[in-house]
Enzyme design. Structure first.
Site, PDB file in Angstrom:
ATOM      1  N   TYR A 285       0.716  -1.117  -0.227  1.00 20.89           N
ATOM      2  CA  TYR A 285      -0.122   0.146  -0.113  1.00 20.89           C
ATOM      3  C   TYR A 285       0.857   1.284   0.009  1.00 20.89           C
ATOM      4  CZ  TYR A 285      -4.456   2.392   0.987  1.00 20.89           C
ATOM      5  OH  TYR A 285      -5.389   3.463   1.027  1.00 20.89           O
ATOM      6  N   TYR A 333      -1.342   4.394 -10.574  1.00 19.91           N
ATOM      7  CA  TYR A 333      -2.354   3.475 -10.946  1.00 19.91           C
ATOM      8  C   TYR A 333      -3.518   4.075 -10.692  1.00 19.91           C
ATOM      9  CZ  TYR A 333      -5.729  -0.323 -11.108  1.00 19.91           C
ATOM     10  OH  TYR A 333      -6.776  -1.129 -11.217  1.00 19.91           O
TER      11      TYR A 333
END
Length: 389
Positions: A285, A333
């Site tokens: 993350y 992304y």
């Protein structure tokens, strides 16, 4: 005789994944709508129908009673619901809870889903409402959450000699992966100098050290590995999942440079019977560049304090020693408020061999690591392919 957690290794598998509404959906499209779209697409990917789902796991800051609301939207009548809310790590935790429910006979097919229209809804301002719990940090005027992560970065710089150049390597590596991903929000060329000269947000983190603000939804389908064998997709067994939390407010953490990923990672590796050396692809993350560095250290891919050198020279970019955040991550992304479910989706695609130009060769084991709050909740999962059973 009770089943130990280690005996659950590989007992469930991920059989469907999908995203929807990535980027900016525009006005009039709700978070619930795109969560529903992703859910139906993930079921289609698995070769299952909505009527097959009997467990729903969902967390979102953009619609209330998330699992119940999503179930109603999709016309589901689940016998098991879970709205565990630990921020961006929630969806990796849901993998663990789904495995427990399926093995106990409380469910057979689990849907894990998330949806957010934060970019379209708020004009690019990321927010999920006011903090209703009094905080001793607020009087000091931090810009949360970035100021909390900046504290961790500044302390790591102080203790270990880490530099902004090291963090810039992480941002550039993420962008290079994104350039191989047609679905990535940011695919323009990004250089180290551009990261270092970007507008400062909270010292020492610039805007290029910070995640995107996008819309997006994701969904994951989990069932028993026995049932998964009949569905026609390559097996992606859940080898282990482990959770750990140390604090909620960053001011109460016992250590700014070591996260609870140290505990969740160690337990996940033990439960799976694996080590960092066995991992072929890493999805962590990356809400901020410092996250990637901290997690690579805490999960055992390098020693504490050596993360800066470990990521240098394109080491985690395409062609480097360790493929990290192969879809472009939260930095390039997508990052629709909570990113954890997209870590799972990318790991599954890599392990199935479905990642196109960014496919990692011979990927058999994938590590997924979720983070919630301000380095508050850490959840680590190890996923495999059929060779790992």
């Amino acid at each position: 005789m009770s089943t130990t957690e280690k005996e659950l290794r590989g007992s469930t598998s991920i059989v469907g994944v999908a995203e929807a509404g990535l980027g900016e959906v525009g006005p009039g499209v709700s978070a619930l709508q795109i969560a529903g779209e992703a859910s139906l697409a993930a079921l289609a990917d698995a070769g299952l129908k909505p009527s097959d789902v009997d467990a729903v796991f969902c967390h979102s800051a953009f619609f209330t009673f998330p699992a119940t609301t999503l179930s109603e939207y999709l016309g589901l009548t689940p016998r098991y619901v879970d709205t565990t809310a630990t921020g961006g790590s929630s969806f990796i935790a849901h993998l663990r809870h789904a495995t427990a429910a399926i093995n106990s006979g409380m469910a057979e097919v689990a849907l894990i889903a998330y949806g957010s229209n934060q970019r379209s809804h708020s004009g690019g301002l990321a927010t999920s409402g006011a903090n209703l719990v009094p905080s001793y940090e607020n009087p000091f005027g931090p810009r949360m959450p970035v100021s909390g992560y900046a504290l961790a970065a500044a302390r790591h710089f102080h203790e270990y000699g880490t530099t902004r150049e090291h963090l810039a390597e992480i941002a550039v590596a993420a962008r290079k992966w994104a350039q191989l991903n047609p679905a990535a929000f940011m695919r323009d060329e990004l250089t180290l100098d551009e990261v270092l000269s970007a507008r400062m947000v909270s010292t020492p983190l610039s805007v290029r050290d910070c995640c995107l603000v996008t819309d997006g939804a994701g969904a994951v389908i989990v069932t028993s590995t026995e049932r998964a064998r009949d569905l026609g997709k390559p097996l992606v067994p859940v080898l282990s999942v482990a959770e750990a939390s140390r604090h909620m407010n960053i001011s109460t953490t016992p250590d700014l440079t070591t996260t609870a990923a140290k505990e969740s990672g160690a337990r996940a590796f033990e439960l799976a019977g694996l080590t960092p050396a066995d991992v072929d692809v890493v999805e962590v993350y990356d809400a901020f560049t410092i996250n990637t560095l901290l997690f690579l250290e805490d999960l055992g891919f390098c020693a504490k304090g050596e993360g800066g050198e470990f990521v240098s020279g394109g080491a985690i970019a395409p062609g480097g020693r360790l493929p990290v955040n192969t879809n472009g991550g939260g930095l390039s992304y997508t990052h629709p408020g909570m990113y954890g479910i997209f870590l799972i989706i990318e790991a599954v695609r890599q392990l199935r061999g479905e990642a196109g130009d960014r496919q990692v060769a011979d990927a058999h084991v994938g590590l997924v690591h979720g983070n919630g709050g301000v380095l508050s909740s850490q959840v680590t999962a190890l996923l495999g392919d059929a060779t790992t059973l």
